[in-house]
Design a protein around this motif. Structure first.
Motif, short mmCIF file in Angstrom:
data_model
loop_
_atom_site.label_atom_id
_atom_site.label_comp_id
_atom_site.label_asym_id
_atom_site.label_seq_id
_atom_site.Cartn_x
_atom_site.Cartn_y
_atom_site.Cartn_z
N UNK A 80 7.85 -5.12 4.16
CA UNK A 80 6.74 -5.57 4.99
C UNK A 80 5.58 -5.98 4.09
N UNK A 81 4.64 -6.77 4.61
CA UNK A 81 3.43 -7.07 3.83
C UNK A 81 2.64 -5.81 3.56
N UNK A 82 2.02 -5.72 2.39
CA UNK A 82 1.19 -4.57 2.06
C UNK A 82 -0.14 -4.63 2.79
N UNK A 83 -0.66 -3.49 3.25
CA UNK A 83 -1.97 -3.47 3.91
C UNK A 83 -3.06 -4.01 3.00
N UNK A 84 -3.97 -4.80 3.56
CA UNK A 84 -5.03 -5.44 2.77
C UNK A 84 -6.32 -4.63 2.81
N UNK A 85 -6.19 -3.34 2.69
CA UNK A 85 -7.36 -2.46 2.62
C UNK A 85 -6.92 -1.11 2.07
N UNK A 86 -7.86 -0.41 1.47
CA UNK A 86 -7.65 0.99 1.10
C UNK A 86 -8.46 1.92 1.99
N UNK A 87 -9.04 1.37 3.04
CA UNK A 87 -9.70 2.19 4.04
C UNK A 87 -11.01 2.81 3.60
N UNK A 88 -11.73 2.16 2.67
CA UNK A 88 -12.99 2.73 2.22
C UNK A 88 -13.99 2.78 3.39
N UNK A 89 -14.71 3.90 3.56
CA UNK A 89 -15.64 4.00 4.69
C UNK A 89 -16.87 3.13 4.57
N UNK A 90 -17.23 2.72 3.34
CA UNK A 90 -18.41 1.89 3.14
C UNK A 90 -18.04 0.41 3.06
N UNK A 148 -14.82 -1.36 3.93
CA UNK A 148 -13.44 -1.27 4.45
C UNK A 148 -12.55 -2.44 4.07
N UNK A 149 -13.12 -3.58 3.67
CA UNK A 149 -12.28 -4.72 3.29
C UNK A 149 -11.82 -4.66 1.84
N UNK A 150 -12.37 -3.74 1.05
CA UNK A 150 -12.02 -3.67 -0.37
C UNK A 150 -10.65 -3.03 -0.57
N UNK A 151 -9.96 -3.49 -1.60
CA UNK A 151 -8.73 -2.84 -2.03
C UNK A 151 -7.52 -3.28 -1.23
N UNK A 152 -6.36 -2.94 -1.77
CA UNK A 152 -5.08 -3.32 -1.18
C UNK A 152 -4.10 -2.18 -1.38
N UNK A 153 -3.41 -1.79 -0.33
CA UNK A 153 -2.40 -0.75 -0.43
C UNK A 153 -1.03 -1.43 -0.57
N UNK A 154 -0.06 -0.64 -0.99
CA UNK A 154 1.29 -1.19 -1.21
C UNK A 154 1.64 -1.26 -2.68
N UNK A 155 0.65 -1.13 -3.54
CA UNK A 155 0.89 -1.10 -4.98
C UNK A 155 -0.29 -0.42 -5.65
N UNK A 156 -0.11 -0.07 -6.91
CA UNK A 156 -1.20 0.38 -7.77
C UNK A 156 -1.11 -0.40 -9.08
N UNK A 216 -11.74 -12.99 1.28
CA UNK A 216 -11.81 -12.38 -0.06
C UNK A 216 -10.47 -11.84 -0.53
N UNK A 217 -9.37 -12.37 0.03
CA UNK A 217 -8.03 -11.95 -0.36
C UNK A 217 -7.24 -13.12 -0.92
N UNK A 218 -6.47 -12.84 -1.96
CA UNK A 218 -5.49 -13.77 -2.50
C UNK A 218 -4.12 -13.23 -2.10
N UNK A 219 -3.51 -13.86 -1.09
CA UNK A 219 -2.24 -13.38 -0.55
C UNK A 219 -1.09 -14.01 -1.33
N UNK A 220 -0.17 -13.19 -1.77
CA UNK A 220 0.91 -13.61 -2.66
C UNK A 220 2.25 -13.29 -2.03
N UNK A 221 3.10 -14.30 -1.93
CA UNK A 221 4.46 -14.10 -1.42
C UNK A 221 5.43 -14.38 -2.57
N UNK A 222 6.05 -13.35 -3.13
CA UNK A 222 6.99 -13.56 -4.24
C UNK A 222 8.27 -14.23 -3.76
N UNK A 223 9.10 -14.66 -4.71
CA UNK A 223 10.34 -15.35 -4.38
C UNK A 223 11.28 -14.49 -3.55
N UNK A 224 11.21 -13.18 -3.74
CA UNK A 224 12.02 -12.25 -2.96
C UNK A 224 11.27 -10.95 -2.79
N UNK A 225 11.70 -10.08 -1.85
CA UNK A 225 11.02 -8.80 -1.64
C UNK A 225 10.97 -7.96 -2.91
#
Length: 516
Positions: free
Chosen positions: A39-49, A51-59, A119-128
């Motif tokens: 699935x696509x990774x969530x485009x937030x890390x849920x910061x309370x101040x 909320x649009x910052x960060x991306x989950x699904x990787x580090x 403020x997001x750069x969405x990336x779809x790789x060649x395969x999952x």
């Protein structure tokens, strides 16, 4: 998390409890799909101040930033190479990015599909991408440091630029997971015309001639770093080197025209480091130094100092003042090497851990020398009594100490309000236990991030008493609690007509620091 009451051990022994603590940094809790379900990774890390910052699904494990500056056009041509590790199976993931003109993008060497949305750069790789996969992401782009954006880290100067990424602008310089909870290793290569110098965090690892008239400077940060702490600067600089306590390499990056005039301020650093090491332990990084901005414009920055890791940035001419005008603020910024850089905030709501501690030790340094503060006071007790009287008003105007929003993040409540919390806790447990808590917290979360809950847990473990009720009242209460040891202190009535403490829009304003 609750703790059983136990007999408090001697404070000297308590510092060693760090390895035994079971507390951990706050995890971001997002539903995790089945490992076999991409699935696509969530485009937030849920910061309370922010909320649009960060991306989950990787580090991110590492960044390599390769920048080339052209003074004729003022543009920067760049390549960012990220090494990431997937925390789930991904069909798509995103990086934070704003104002970057992306021209090519590769995932593990293969061209990937990408789009820029807000403020997001969405990336779809060649395969999952499989869960736990280590993946290399390469982004080729250019950027105009003078571009007008809602918020930007770029500060153009007459001969180059510096950057101010805190809190939410690193992704205007390079694509990243722009949140302090995802710290990574950094390396840099900065190519500039001969006669200019490129500088970044960490240690210089190489100087290379390029095409006869350009030079590439390479740097590497030994310790992991939050994106908000990155510093990249280009200008007509001279690098001044000296030694600090225990042989610590000190590196100041100074505008050539101001090198002699700045020397009195630069020479203060070894003594500042020695003073702080006596309280918080050995300096945590490979080097330290100052970067006075190379600008003739006193309004170039709307802050005084910024604690970019290993190289603190200062606004023009601030360091040309006499010691008693700058010494406590230099200490404030140095303290951030421990609180903010070594241990970064888990979320931006935890900022008081950075600014409260920086002002706390900066004020101690000031009053120990008998320097008068901005209110004409000369002791910590007198300053805290004055701050205590303002407590309910500040809570009314900008909320509790540990519950900021984006508009009031850098106001006085996070600075002096944070100092008042630490002062109250020290009054409760005593100096010896307080210092044991401080050192244990730093050691427990070294090179990581930590939350307010983490600090409370360490305070409870080290002191041998459950401190959650006491500290939560001070950090989250709408009324100022009674001050231990000072039953006579009173709080001024709240006036609805008073304005909230000063705050900069979405950025760093150290003019709120009591150490100025």
């Amino acid at each position: 998390m609750r703790y059983r009451t136990r007999v408090t051990a001697p404070a000297a022994a308590l510092i060693g409890t760090a390895a035994a603590l079971t507390v951990g940094s706050t995890a971001h809790a997002f539903p995790r799909p089945d490992d076999d379900c991409a699935a696509p990774g969530p485009e937030t890390l849920g910061d309370p101040v922010f909320p649009a910052l960060g991306n989950d699904g990787y580090r991110v494990t590492s960044y390599h930033l390769d920048l080339s500056y052209d003074p004729a056009t003022g543009l920067v041509d760049a390549t960012a190479t990220l090494r990431i590790r997937c925390t789930r199976k991904l069909t798509r993931f995103s990086l934070d990015a704003l104002g970057l003109d992306v021209r090519a993008l590769y995932v593990d060497g293969r061209a990937a599909t990408w789009e820029q949305a807000e403020e997001k750069l969405r990336i779809t790789p060649a395969g999952p991408l499989p869960r736990k996969a280590a993946v290399t992401v390469r982004v080729e782009y250019s950027v105009d440091p003078r571009r007008t954006l809602a918020h930007t880290a770029w500060v153009p100067t007459p001969d180059g630029f510096a950057i101010c990424p805190q809190p939410n602008s690193a992704h205007t310089v390079f694509p990243c997971n722009d949140h302090p909870s995802d710290k990574a290793c950094f390396s840099f290569r900065i190519t500039v015309p001969n006669g200019l110098r490129g500088v970044a965090n960490g240690l210089l690892t190489g100087v290379e001639a390029v095409d006869g008239d350009r030079t590439a400077y390479s740097y590497r940060s030994v310790s992991p770093m939050a994106t908000e702490l990155v510093q990249i600067t280009v200008g007509d600089y001279v690098v001044k080197e000296r030694r600090g306590p225990h042989g610590l390499p000190l590196r100041d990056v100074v505008p050539t025209a101001r090198a002699t005039a700045l020397e009195p301020a630069l020479s203060l650093t070894p003594g500042l480091v020695a003073w702080l090491e006596d309280r918080l332990g050995a300096f945590p990084f490979e080097t330290y130094g100052l970067l006075p901005c190379n600008s003739d414009d006193p309004n170039a920055f709307d802050f005084t100092g910024l604690e970019t890791q290993t190289l603190t940035l200062y606004k023009p001419n601030f360091l040309l003042q006499e010691e008693k005008k700058i010494g406590s603020h230099m200490m404030h910024e140095l303290v951030h090497s421990y609180f903010g850089n070594l241990v970064s905030p888990a979320t931006w709501a935890d900022l008081w851990l950075n600014e409260g501690h920086a002002d706390f030790y900066g004020l101690l340094y000031r009053y120990e020398r008998g320097w008068t503060d901005s209110l004409g006071l000369t002791t910590m007790e007198a300053r805290m009594k004055d701050t205590y009287a303002r407590g309910d008003q500040w809570r009314h105007d900008s909320g509790p100490v540990a519950a900021p929003n984006a508009a009031n993040l850098f106001d006085s409540q996070r600075y002096l309000g944070g100092v008042l919390v630490l002062y109250a806790f020290r009054q409760l447990v005593g100096e010896e236990v307080f210092q044991a808590v401080e050192r244990t917290f730093l050691e427990s979360f070294r090179n990581s991030s930590a939350s307010t809950d983490d600090y409370i847990a360490v305070a409870s473990e080290v002191s041998g008493q459950d401190q959650s009720g006491f500290l939560r009242d001070w950090l989250y209460g709408t009324k100022t609690p009674r001050m231990p040891g000072h039953p006579d202190w009173t709080v001024n009535p709240v006036s609805p007509s008073l304005a909230a403490p000063h705050s900069r829009r979405g950025g760093h304003w150290h003019e709120n620091s009591a150490t100025l």
